[in-house]
Design an enzyme around this catalytic site. Structure first.
Site, PDB file in Angstrom:
ATOM      1  N   GLY A  14       0.977  -1.136   0.048  1.00 36.56           N
ATOM      2  CA  GLY A  14       0.050   0.069  -0.108  1.00 36.56           C
ATOM      3  C   GLY A  14       0.789   1.379   0.013  1.00 36.56           C
ATOM      4  N   VAL A  26      16.844   9.107  -0.723  1.00 31.46           N
ATOM      5  CA  VAL A  26      17.745   8.083  -1.109  1.00 31.46           C
ATOM      6  C   VAL A  26      18.644   8.346  -2.649  1.00 31.46           C
ATOM      7  CG1 VAL A  26      17.662   5.636  -2.225  1.00 31.46           C
ATOM      8  CG2 VAL A  26      16.414   6.037  -0.325  1.00 31.46           C
ATOM      9  N   GLY A 105       5.848  -1.635   3.648  1.00 31.74           N
ATOM     10  CA  GLY A 105       5.006  -2.142   5.029  1.00 31.74           C
ATOM     11  C   GLY A 105       5.434  -3.490   5.396  1.00 31.74           C
ATOM     12  N   SER A 108       6.365  -6.280   2.647  1.00 34.97           N
ATOM     13  CA  SER A 108       7.461  -5.665   2.028  1.00 34.97           C
ATOM     14  C   SER A 108       8.733  -6.048   2.782  1.00 34.97           C
ATOM     15  CB  SER A 108       7.355  -4.009   1.583  1.00 34.97           C
ATOM     16  OG  SER A 108       6.394  -3.803   1.223  1.00 34.97           O
ATOM     17  N   ASP A 130      -0.596   2.054   8.549  1.00 35.85           N
ATOM     18  CA  ASP A 130      -1.361   1.043   9.601  1.00 35.85           C
ATOM     19  C   ASP A 130      -0.423   1.343  10.871  1.00 35.85           C
ATOM     20  OD1 ASP A 130      -2.910   0.428   7.547  1.00 35.85           O
ATOM     21  OD2 ASP A 130      -1.791  -1.452   7.194  1.00 35.85           O
ATOM     22  N   ARG A 165     -26.625  13.446  16.350  1.00 39.47           N
ATOM     23  CA  ARG A 165     -26.641  11.848  15.909  1.00 39.47           C
ATOM     24  C   ARG A 165     -25.234  11.263  16.294  1.00 39.47           C
ATOM     25  NH1 ARG A 165     -27.540  13.726   9.603  1.00 39.47           N
ATOM     26  NH2 ARG A 165     -29.802  13.293   9.691  1.00 39.47           N
ATOM     27  N   ARG A 214     -25.920  12.297  29.332  1.00 36.57           N
ATOM     28  CA  ARG A 214     -25.087  13.280  29.893  1.00 36.57           C
ATOM     29  C   ARG A 214     -25.159  14.337  29.078  1.00 36.57           C
ATOM     30  NH1 ARG A 214     -19.913  11.992  29.693  1.00 36.57           N
ATOM     31  NH2 ARG A 214     -20.177   9.689  28.762  1.00 36.57           N
ATOM     32  N   HIS A 254     -10.028   4.683   1.326  1.00 34.42           N
ATOM     33  CA  HIS A 254      -8.528   5.036   0.727  1.00 34.42           C
ATOM     34  C   HIS A 254      -8.386   6.435   0.698  1.00 34.42           C
ATOM     35  CE1 HIS A 254      -8.856   0.865  -0.817  1.00 34.42           C
ATOM     36  NE2 HIS A 254      -7.713   0.892  -0.815  1.00 34.42           N
ATOM     37  N   ARG A 257      -5.213   7.014   2.657  1.00 41.67           N
ATOM     38  CA  ARG A 257      -3.823   6.860   2.269  1.00 41.67           C
ATOM     39  C   ARG A 257      -3.314   7.928   1.216  1.00 41.67           C
ATOM     40  NH1 ARG A 257      -4.153   0.944   0.730  1.00 41.67           N
ATOM     41  NH2 ARG A 257      -3.565   1.459  -1.229  1.00 41.67           N
TER      42      ARG A 257
HETATM   43  O1  F6P Z   1      -1.840  -1.485   4.438  1.00 38.43           O
HETATM   44  C1  F6P Z   1      -2.501  -0.303   4.035  1.00 38.43           C
HETATM   45  C2  F6P Z   1      -3.881  -0.564   3.924  1.00 38.43           C
HETATM   46  O2  F6P Z   1      -4.591   0.766   3.427  1.00 38.43           O
HETATM   47  C3  F6P Z   1      -4.540  -1.271   4.940  1.00 38.43           C
HETATM   48  O3  F6P Z   1      -4.995  -0.295   5.873  1.00 38.43           O
HETATM   49  C4  F6P Z   1      -5.881  -1.703   4.157  1.00 38.43           C
HETATM   50  O4  F6P Z   1      -6.350  -2.839   5.101  1.00 38.43           O
HETATM   51  C5  F6P Z   1      -5.249  -2.165   2.974  1.00 38.43           C
HETATM   52  O5  F6P Z   1      -4.039  -1.461   2.698  1.00 38.43           O
HETATM   53  C6  F6P Z   1      -6.043  -1.814   1.671  1.00 38.43           C
HETATM   54  O6  F6P Z   1      -5.532  -2.320   0.655  1.00 38.43           O
HETATM   55  P1  F6P Z   1      -5.831  -2.201  -0.970  1.00 38.43           P
HETATM   56  O7  F6P Z   1      -5.569  -0.770  -1.186  1.00 38.43           O
HETATM   57  O8  F6P Z   1      -5.139  -3.214  -1.659  1.00 38.43           O
HETATM   58  O9  F6P Z   1      -7.420  -2.435  -0.887  1.00 38.43           O
END
Ligand code: F6P
Length: 324
Positions: A14, A26, A105, A108, A130, A165, A214, A254, A257
């Protein structure tokens, strides 16, 4: 063929914000140390196929602030097989690649260790939203994902309060509850559900009803994608139990990400990228760069793959205390 030390770099699994910053570090550090750099496209899949391109200093210009990875990535099934690894090593030898830097990750790092065991000089850099990689306090990309989640939940809380809500918000993290727990703290959630703890449905219901009694204007429930209850099921359950609040749910998905890396991730990625090349200069390999209290250390890949990172349950309990 030039006799300069040639280092390959790839991103795998990912994508995570800051991977580009790490590649840039690098490449530029390697060039300063008189090395040549080959970018490997599409992660391990490109290693198996021999998809290599030389990288100079200008090739990594303008990428520091970009999310994703300009080298592209994949989850390569072929590389998981011994025959795929054999082909990858052959491709590396054909290209005269002396060492490989892998940014990715947990999976990898397993791949990197598999190569290291077959004599390849490998350095790993932890890159994953993650934060489930053993051996580093935090991985490249986690901070940006946290900030994305925080921004989203802050917005959801505005509308949750206005309509009184309960909002169910699903975070990523695969089998780790790290993102959910930290989101619980930074976003002031009422309750957090994580894979590390079995979900107690009565406890969830009690927390929602308690928040209502509350006088809270909303209840925020963060459900990690790996927990043992689906977010849709939770929403139905809370609605049917009539706990005071009506519910809505949002699966962040996503969006967590992507995006421009935070300052923290740019610094972390740059430090780790520099350190990875320094490792090769001093003859160290078979390690991952890990952020520890004293700075960036070299953690043996064998330890990285043979240990499971646990989340700090103190943070999990903190969420409940702070929700009063
Ligand atoms: O490892 C990163 C991650 O975004 C996880 O949080 C999630 O479970 C997974 O990758 C989702 O993977 P993909 O993008 O292949 O659906």
């Amino acid at each position: 063929m030039s006799d300069k030390f040639k280092v390959g770099v790839l991103t795998s699994g990912g994508d995570a914000p800051g991977m580009n910053a790490a590649i840039r570090a690098v490449v530029r550090t390697a060039l300063v140390n008189n090395m040549e750099v080959l970018g490997v496209m599409h992660g391990y899949e490109g290693l198996v196929n021999g998809e290599f391109r030389p990288l100079g200093p200008r090739d990594v210009g303008g990428i520091l602030q970009r999310g994703g990875t300009f080298l592209l990535t994949s989850r390569s099934k072929r590389f998981m097989e011994p025959t795929g690894q054999r082909d990858a090593i052959r491709r590396m030898n054909e290209a005269g690649m002396d060492a490989l830097i892998v940014i990715g990750g947990e999976g990898s790092m397993n791949g990197a260790y598999a190569l290291a065991k077959q004599g390849v000089k490998v350095i790993g850099l932890p890159g994953s939203i993650d934060n489930d990689i053993w051996g580093t306090n935090i991985a490249i990309g986690t901070d940006t994902a946290m900030n994305t989640i925080m921004d989203a939940v802050d917005k959801l809380r505005d509308t949750a309060s206005s309509h009184q809500r309960a909002f169910l918000i699903e975070t990523m993290g695969r089998n780790s509850g790290y993102l959910a727990v930290m989101a619980g703290i930074v976003c002031g959630a009422e309750i957090v559900l994580i894979p590390e703890n079995p979900v107690d449905r009565q406890e969830v219901a009690a927390a929602v009803e308690d928040a209502y009694k509350r006088g809270k204007t909303h209840a925020i429930i963060i459900n990690a994608e790996g927990s043992d209850i689906r977010t849709t099921e939770l929403a139905t359950m809370i609605d049917e139990m009539d706990l005071g609040f009506k519910t809505r749910m949002t699966i962040l998905g996503h969006i967590q990400r992507g995006g421009s890396p935070t300052a923290y991730d740019r610094v972390l990625a740059s430090r780790m990228g520099v350190k990875a090349v320094e490792a090769l200069v001093e003859g160290t390999h078979g390690v991952m760069t890990g952020l520890k209290s004293k700075g960036i250390e070299f953690i043996p890949l064998a330890d990285v793959v043979n240990n499971k990172r646990k989340i700090n349950m103190e943070y999990y309990h903190m969420v409940k205390v702070l929700a009063r």
